[in-house]
Design a protein around this motif. Structure first.
Motif, PDB file in Angstrom:
ATOM      1  N   VAL A  20       2.871   6.151  -2.542  1.00 27.33           N
ATOM      2  CA  VAL A  20       3.949   7.083  -2.900  1.00 27.33           C
ATOM      3  C   VAL A  20       4.075   7.184  -4.416  1.00 27.33           C
ATOM      4  O   VAL A  20       4.141   8.280  -4.976  1.00 27.33           O
ATOM      5  CB  VAL A  20       5.292   6.663  -2.251  1.00 27.33           C
ATOM      6  CG1 VAL A  20       6.445   7.521  -2.756  1.00 27.33           C
ATOM      7  CG2 VAL A  20       5.191   6.768  -0.726  1.00 27.33           C
ATOM      8  N   ALA A  21       4.061   6.027  -5.087  1.00 28.07           N
ATOM      9  CA  ALA A  21       4.196   6.033  -6.557  1.00 28.07           C
ATOM     10  C   ALA A  21       3.018   6.757  -7.211  1.00 28.07           C
ATOM     11  O   ALA A  21       3.210   7.590  -8.103  1.00 28.07           O
ATOM     12  CB  ALA A  21       4.289   4.601  -7.067  1.00 28.07           C
ATOM     13  N   GLY A  22       1.799   6.450  -6.746  1.00 28.50           N
ATOM     14  CA  GLY A  22       0.590   7.049  -7.330  1.00 28.50           C
ATOM     15  C   GLY A  22       0.550   8.555  -7.148  1.00 28.50           C
ATOM     16  O   GLY A  22       0.313   9.314  -8.099  1.00 28.50           O
ATOM     17  N   ASN A  23       0.813   9.017  -5.922  1.00 30.48           N
ATOM     18  CA  ASN A  23       0.751  10.454  -5.654  1.00 30.48           C
ATOM     19  C   ASN A  23       1.908  11.211  -6.304  1.00 30.48           C
ATOM     20  O   ASN A  23       1.732  12.327  -6.785  1.00 30.48           O
ATOM     21  CB  ASN A  23       0.708  10.711  -4.145  1.00 30.48           C
ATOM     22  CG  ASN A  23      -0.673  10.431  -3.566  1.00 30.48           C
ATOM     23  OD1 ASN A  23      -1.639  11.114  -3.868  1.00 30.48           O
ATOM     24  ND2 ASN A  23      -0.775   9.402  -2.737  1.00 30.48           N
ATOM     25  N   ALA A  24       3.093  10.579  -6.337  1.00 31.79           N
ATOM     26  CA  ALA A  24       4.238  11.214  -7.009  1.00 31.79           C
ATOM     27  C   ALA A  24       3.972  11.322  -8.512  1.00 31.79           C
ATOM     28  O   ALA A  24       4.347  12.317  -9.149  1.00 31.79           O
ATOM     29  CB  ALA A  24       5.507  10.418  -6.748  1.00 31.79           C
ATOM     30  N   SER A  25       3.288  10.301  -9.079  1.00 31.88           N
ATOM     31  CA  SER A  25       2.959  10.338 -10.515  1.00 31.88           C
ATOM     32  C   SER A  25       2.021  11.494 -10.842  1.00 31.88           C
ATOM     33  O   SER A  25       2.167  12.150 -11.875  1.00 31.88           O
ATOM     34  CB  SER A  25       2.273   9.034 -10.945  1.00 31.88           C
ATOM     35  OG  SER A  25       3.086   7.941 -10.626  1.00 31.88           O
ATOM     36  N   THR A  76      -7.003   5.577   2.629  1.00 32.88           N
ATOM     37  CA  THR A  76      -7.412   6.822   1.950  1.00 32.88           C
ATOM     38  C   THR A  76      -6.312   7.425   1.077  1.00 32.88           C
ATOM     39  O   THR A  76      -6.577   7.775  -0.071  1.00 32.88           O
ATOM     40  CB  THR A  76      -7.920   7.860   2.978  1.00 32.88           C
ATOM     41  OG1 THR A  76      -8.825   7.212   3.859  1.00 32.88           O
ATOM     42  CG2 THR A  76      -8.639   9.002   2.308  1.00 32.88           C
ATOM     43  N   PRO A  77      -5.057   7.566   1.585  1.00 33.50           N
ATOM     44  CA  PRO A  77      -4.019   8.153   0.728  1.00 33.50           C
ATOM     45  C   PRO A  77      -3.768   7.346  -0.548  1.00 33.50           C
ATOM     46  O   PRO A  77      -3.359   7.888  -1.568  1.00 33.50           O
ATOM     47  CB  PRO A  77      -2.765   8.151   1.610  1.00 33.50           C
ATOM     48  CG  PRO A  77      -3.299   8.163   3.003  1.00 33.50           C
ATOM     49  CD  PRO A  77      -4.540   7.333   2.945  1.00 33.50           C
ATOM     50  N   LEU A  78      -4.041   6.040  -0.483  1.00 33.94           N
ATOM     51  CA  LEU A  78      -3.869   5.192  -1.670  1.00 33.94           C
ATOM     52  C   LEU A  78      -5.010   5.431  -2.664  1.00 33.94           C
ATOM     53  O   LEU A  78      -4.804   5.428  -3.880  1.00 33.94           O
ATOM     54  CB  LEU A  78      -3.846   3.719  -1.248  1.00 33.94           C
ATOM     55  CG  LEU A  78      -3.888   2.673  -2.367  1.00 33.94           C
ATOM     56  CD1 LEU A  78      -2.614   2.735  -3.194  1.00 33.94           C
ATOM     57  CD2 LEU A  78      -4.060   1.270  -1.800  1.00 33.94           C
ATOM     58  N   THR A 129       0.836  -1.204   0.000  1.00 33.04           N
ATOM     59  CA  THR A 129       0.000   0.000   0.000  1.00 33.04           C
ATOM     60  C   THR A 129       0.869   1.252   0.000  1.00 33.04           C
ATOM     61  O   THR A 129       0.619   2.194  -0.745  1.00 33.04           O
ATOM     62  CB  THR A 129      -0.916   0.022   1.249  1.00 33.04           C
ATOM     63  OG1 THR A 129      -1.604  -1.219   1.328  1.00 33.04           O
ATOM     64  CG2 THR A 129      -1.923   1.140   1.187  1.00 33.04           C
ATOM     65  N   TYR A 130       1.911   1.226   0.834  1.00 38.10           N
ATOM     66  CA  TYR A 130       2.800   2.385   0.944  1.00 38.10           C
ATOM     67  C   TYR A 130       3.497   2.674  -0.393  1.00 38.10           C
ATOM     68  O   TYR A 130       3.534   3.819  -0.859  1.00 38.10           O
ATOM     69  CB  TYR A 130       3.832   2.144   2.046  1.00 38.10           C
ATOM     70  CG  TYR A 130       4.802   3.276   2.234  1.00 38.10           C
ATOM     71  CD1 TYR A 130       4.348   4.547   2.591  1.00 38.10           C
ATOM     72  CD2 TYR A 130       6.175   3.087   2.066  1.00 38.10           C
ATOM     73  CE1 TYR A 130       5.230   5.601   2.771  1.00 38.10           C
ATOM     74  CE2 TYR A 130       7.060   4.135   2.246  1.00 38.10           C
ATOM     75  CZ  TYR A 130       6.590   5.387   2.598  1.00 38.10           C
ATOM     76  OH  TYR A 130       7.470   6.425   2.771  1.00 38.10           O
ATOM     77  N   TYR A 176       1.992  12.037   4.784  1.00 35.64           N
ATOM     78  CA  TYR A 176       1.054  11.498   5.778  1.00 35.64           C
ATOM     79  C   TYR A 176       1.303   9.995   5.992  1.00 35.64           C
ATOM     80  O   TYR A 176       1.410   9.530   7.117  1.00 35.64           O
ATOM     81  CB  TYR A 176      -0.376  11.753   5.280  1.00 35.64           C
ATOM     82  CG  TYR A 176      -1.455  11.541   6.314  1.00 35.64           C
ATOM     83  CD1 TYR A 176      -1.483  12.296   7.479  1.00 35.64           C
ATOM     84  CD2 TYR A 176      -2.469  10.607   6.110  1.00 35.64           C
ATOM     85  CE1 TYR A 176      -2.486  12.117   8.420  1.00 35.64           C
ATOM     86  CE2 TYR A 176      -3.472  10.425   7.046  1.00 35.64           C
ATOM     87  CZ  TYR A 176      -3.480  11.187   8.203  1.00 35.64           C
ATOM     88  OH  TYR A 176      -4.462  11.008   9.132  1.00 35.64           O
ATOM     89  N   THR A 177       1.411   9.257   4.891  1.00 41.46           N
ATOM     90  CA  THR A 177       1.671   7.815   5.024  1.00 41.46           C
ATOM     91  C   THR A 177       3.099   7.539   5.480  1.00 41.46           C
ATOM     92  O   THR A 177       3.344   6.583   6.197  1.00 41.46           O
ATOM     93  CB  THR A 177       1.446   7.047   3.699  1.00 41.46           C
ATOM     94  OG1 THR A 177       2.046   7.798   2.651  1.00 41.46           O
ATOM     95  CG2 THR A 177       0.002   6.863   3.387  1.00 41.46           C
TER      96      THR A 177
END
Length: 317
Positions: free
Chosen positions: A48-53, A291-293, A43-44, A82-83
């Motif tokens: 990170v990958a999704g939000n950085a993208s 949620t962050p994911l 998940t982490y 946050y994560t």
């Protein structure tokens, strides 16, 4: 003896007798803990990958240089931190490699997470206001939501989020902990600290309640008011295509808002800390891990402009 008395007196001065806490995480068999570690790690990485993208995509696409995507970048940047404030430590706790956390690190984690959570509340209400202007005043939108205003709104969200929690973190750091020192959680949260404190907890309980009313409820009401105007405006659009297009621009944000506020209100908006700590742990997992994911996926899957930008990015590879 004098030395011991002096150190005891210093401990009382510092407001703490317990120097570190032991985080329990999720008690269970080794197999169940390792399974959870795999889920958390996966998940982490995806978060990170999704939000950085999303940040990279908006940064490199001039067509996405609008206030809406500027706010979305702020949200993605926030979700990464946050994560990061939760999951690496939680993995260490579940593997049994770092189950202790010092008193100061505990207060720091609590301050960091609550500040980012407050910032997210403000950012989501700012995003709702942005959608309100875009849908209710489409012709005047670019003059109403200028780049200067959007920068100010984002900066105010960050400053407001961190300032709102400062007093709360300070009051928590002044509480006395005489033992037990075991926290039934994978992170330091207010409820766990209140449950373990042997000093008077009402100033912290009162501050938590007031901050949650001001931050969570005020931003939630502001968001709801924006959406009442947005939905009534969408319903007045004559063509079905126009209605669908207008709703698609805010449906992603509405999904994120519902998930975030639902869990946050449950955790923090209550007069005292008497929620079951196990239940808190479950809701906290949802809030800090799930949620962050979801955010990057909700925003990319429900959004035509982002899909087109993604398509172009892959074609250029």
């Amino acid at each position: 003896s004098l030395q011991m008395n002096l150190s005891a007196w210093e401990d009382m001065e510092n407001g703490t007798n317990v120097e570190e806490f032991i985080l329990v995480g999720f008690p269970g068999t080794w197999y169940s803990r390792v399974s959870l570690v795999v889920v958390f790690a996966l998940t982490y990485s995806l978060t990170v990958a999704g939000n950085a993208s999303i940040i990279a995509l908006v940064w490199t696409n001039r067509s996405l240089h609008t206030p809406m995507y500027f706010f979305l970048c702020n949200l993605s940047f926030l979700e990464i931190w946050y994560t990061t404030g939760v999951i690496p430590k939680a993995i260490g706790v579940m593997l049994g490699t770092s189950q202790t956390i010092s008193f100061s690190a505990c207060i720091l984690q609590l301050f960091f997470l609550l500040s980012l959570g407050s910032t997210e509340c403000f950012l989501l209400s700012v995003m709702a206001y942005d959608r309100y202007l875009a849908i209710c005043y489409p012709l005047r939108y670019s003059s109403l939501m200028s780049s200067v205003l959007s920068a100010w709104l984002a900066l105010s969200s960050w400053l407001g989020g961190f300032l709102a929690i400062s007093l709360l973190a300070f009051l928590t750091s002044r509480m006395t902990f005489c033992g037990p020192d075991v926290i039934n959680h994978f992170l330091c949260d207010i409820d766990s600290c209140l449950a373990l404190s042997c000093s008077d907890t009402w100033p912290v309980e009162l501050a938590t309640f007031l901050v949650s009313i001001i931050v969570v409820m005020a931003s939630c009401v502001a968001t709801l008011v924006s959406y009442v105007y947005i939905i009534s405006s969408i319903l007045r659009i004559q063509s079905a295509h126009g209605r669908k297009k207008a709703f698609s621009t805010c449906s992603a944000h509405l999904s994120v808002v519902t998930i975030w506020y639902g869990s946050t209100i449950f955790l923090y908006v209550k007069p005292s800390a008497q929620n079951s700590l196990d239940l808190n742990k479950l809701v906290n997992t949802f809030n800090t891990v799930v949620t962050p994911l979801l955010n990057p996926f909700i925003y990319t899957l429900r959004n035509k402009e982002v899909k087109q930008a993604l398509g172009r990015a892959f074609q250029n590879r």
